[in-house]
Write an enzyme that holds these catalytic residues in place. Sequence first.
Site, PDB file in Angstrom:
ATOM      1  N   TRP A  46      16.348   8.198  28.156  1.00  0.00           N
ATOM      2  CA  TRP A  46      15.352   8.744  27.217  1.00  0.00           C
ATOM      3  C   TRP A  46      14.037   8.984  27.933  1.00  0.00           C
ATOM      4  O   TRP A  46      13.358   9.981  27.690  1.00  0.00           O
ATOM      5  CB  TRP A  46      15.172   7.818  26.022  1.00  0.00           C
ATOM      6  N   ASP A  67       7.298   5.615  23.910  1.00  0.00           N
ATOM      7  CA  ASP A  67       8.394   5.851  22.978  1.00  0.00           C
ATOM      8  C   ASP A  67       8.881   4.465  22.549  1.00  0.00           C
ATOM      9  O   ASP A  67       9.350   3.682  23.361  1.00  0.00           O
ATOM     10  CB  ASP A  67       9.500   6.628  23.716  1.00  0.00           C
ATOM     11  N   LYS A 118      16.407   3.817  13.761  1.00  0.00           N
ATOM     12  CA  LYS A 118      16.846   2.544  14.327  1.00  0.00           C
ATOM     13  C   LYS A 118      16.267   1.361  13.544  1.00  0.00           C
ATOM     14  O   LYS A 118      17.016   0.553  13.036  1.00  0.00           O
ATOM     15  CB  LYS A 118      16.497   2.482  15.802  1.00  0.00           C
TER      16      LYS A 118
HETATM   17  C1  LIG Z   1      17.369   7.199  19.864  1.00  0.00           C
HETATM   18  C2  LIG Z   1      16.275   7.386  20.842  1.00  0.00           C
HETATM   19  C3  LIG Z   1      15.677   8.635  21.079  1.00  0.00           C
HETATM   20  C4  LIG Z   1      16.178   9.902  20.414  1.00  0.00           C
HETATM   21  O1  LIG Z   1      15.717   9.973  19.144  1.00  0.00           O
HETATM   22  P1  LIG Z   1      15.952  11.210  18.184  1.00  0.00           P
HETATM   23  O2  LIG Z   1      15.217  10.756  16.970  1.00  0.00           O
HETATM   24  O3  LIG Z   1      17.432  11.358  17.992  1.00  0.00           O
HETATM   25  O4  LIG Z   1      15.355  12.411  18.802  1.00  0.00           O
HETATM   26  C5  LIG Z   1      14.627   8.700  21.953  1.00  0.00           C
HETATM   27  N1  LIG Z   1      14.170   7.607  22.575  1.00  0.00           N
HETATM   28  C6  LIG Z   1      14.718   6.404  22.386  1.00  0.00           C
HETATM   29  C7  LIG Z   1      14.174   5.209  23.108  1.00  0.00           C
HETATM   30  C8  LIG Z   1      15.792   6.248  21.519  1.00  0.00           C
HETATM   31  O5  LIG Z   1      16.340   5.040  21.328  1.00  0.00           O
END
Ligand SMILES: *Cc1c(COP(=O)(O)O)cnc(C)c1O
Length: 361
Positions: free
Chosen positions: A103, A173, A197
């Site tokens: 990511w 993030d 999540k």
């Molecule tokens: C799941 C995830 C993403 C992707 O997220 P989307 O909402 O599907 O775009 C990005 N970064 C991390 C750390 C994730 O766990």
Amino acid sequence: MNDRVYNFSAGPSMLPESVLKKAAAEILNYGGSGMSVMEMSHRSKPFEKIITEAEADLRTLMGIPDDYDVLFVQGGATLAFAMVPLNLMTGSGKADFIISGQWAEKAWKEAAKFGDAKAAASSKDAVYAFIPKTGAADFRKDADYVHITWNNTIYGTRYPEVPDTGGITLVTDMSSSILSEPVDVSKFGCIYAGAQKNIGPAGMTIIIVKKDLVGKARPDIPTYLDFKTHADSGSLYNTPPAWCIYVAGEVFKHLLELGGLDAMAAVNRRKAGKLYGYIEASGLYKAPAAPEDRSLMNAVFVTGDETLDKKFVDEAKAEGLVQLNGHRSIGGMRASIYNAMPEEGVDKLIDFMKRFEAANA
Ligand SMILES: *Cc1c(COP(=O)(O)O)cnc(C)c1O
């Protein structure tokens, strides 16, 4: 319990059962309005109350200072990978990235479309089994920001502490760890997270951004992608993901009732501690992530034998312990034990792991 399973998916993942029940009870008629939140004008009084309370409760939970905006937008963390550079990589046009997983790499590559995005450190050679150690000297002094991925969902690592950037704005993030434990928001210029999540249903992204960083976007970007658009309108510039905001708001209330993020973190540490403790003690399972960087939310482990890993996932599924397969890029197993995974689910998993080990050792 009922016929629900323990869902160890990395996302979308479990929601608190009490929240699902409340949403179910209110699905036809929210608060006497005679309609569902899904059918309701986002300019209506009841919805105004929903979004105002959701923001206020999130601010309380995370201790978000007044000089930060909270934005509810769409597009997932993936669109935030573009929004962040379009809004913040606008001074020197440089940003430095710590590549601690896939990511993080995606965030970096997206930013590289819009400016001088540099990989300042990486643990890719070690299949991201640890968080790269960095200090202020690793970053360009004139970078507009340093970007990190707080919790690396695929590899099961998370930052043990906020890295020192030497005063450069820090962006993170936090998609897979937000609300799992307290964070000092004031150490960050911007925190973003997709909802699916630890927050609520997929379809919403939360962006927490320091007010003095809003209003610096490139002028040539779509109106929707400018942080200021959402900051100026209280996330009501256009139709927001209303249902997601409502369910997220109920999750926030649920967390406040539990005692906030300190109380949630204590449960999360206990759940993760039991699981890693058992893995360490076992002769069959190994956790590749460096012990000091291990995630509280995603526990990655392997037996070292792909066939046995597959058997594990299949047999666990038959017992109602589902989605234990690792990410398709690395295989093995991953138990995502987000806030809403009951402790009982972790106990049942460990019990299964013990029996599987005894039968297959
Ligand atoms: C799941 C995830 C993403 C992707 O997220 P989307 O909402 O599907 O775009 C990005 N970064 C991390 C750390 C994730 O766990």
